[in-house]
Design a protein around this motif. Sequence first.
Motif, short mmCIF file in Angstrom:
data_model
loop_
_atom_site.label_atom_id
_atom_site.label_comp_id
_atom_site.label_asym_id
_atom_site.label_seq_id
_atom_site.Cartn_x
_atom_site.Cartn_y
_atom_site.Cartn_z
N CYS A 6 0.84 -1.20 0.00
CA CYS A 6 0.00 0.00 0.00
C CYS A 6 0.87 1.25 0.00
O CYS A 6 1.75 1.39 0.84
N CYS B 168 -0.37 4.45 0.09
CA CYS B 168 -1.12 5.64 0.51
C CYS B 168 -0.27 6.48 1.46
O CYS B 168 0.75 6.03 1.98
N CYS C 267 0.31 5.07 5.07
CA CYS C 267 1.31 3.99 5.14
C CYS C 267 2.72 4.55 4.94
O CYS C 267 3.67 4.10 5.56
ZN LIG Z 1 -1.96 2.52 2.96
#
Ligand SMILES: [Zn+2]
Length: 133
Positions: free
Chosen positions: A29, A31, A34
Amino acid sequence: MIAEIHTGSCLCGAVRLQTTGPRAAVVFCHCSQCRKQTGLHYAATDVDLEQLQLEGEEHVRWYRSSDSARRGFCSNCGSALFWQSDGADYISIMAGAFDMPADLKPGCHIYCTDKADFYALTDDLPKFDGNRS
Ligand SMILES: [Zn+2]
Ligand SMILES: [Zn+2]
């Protein structure tokens, strides 16, 4: 049938984990949450909650990162360990926490549009702009 058992820990070893049974392919991930939490991107595998056993659970601290999820980390060494959606019957475990050989398979990349600008995704795994859907 022999149960599939895998072990892992945080960096300092205060939190140890063991899973039994199959684990999902690793999701990467990218994003911003994260990125901020891990310093790069998150890589985690999902297991059913009942498949996870924790030692040193008292050292796990939870940070509520959104309205619908929380992130668990070791309060001693700061290692990111878990991501958990509220009410879910599974938990995401950071792939890097597992002892080697981890015996995990790479799955896909999510939130690719939020990726930091200092690295590239060059593998052939499926890539999603947001979550898988
Ligand atoms: Zn994430
Ligand atoms: Zn630790």
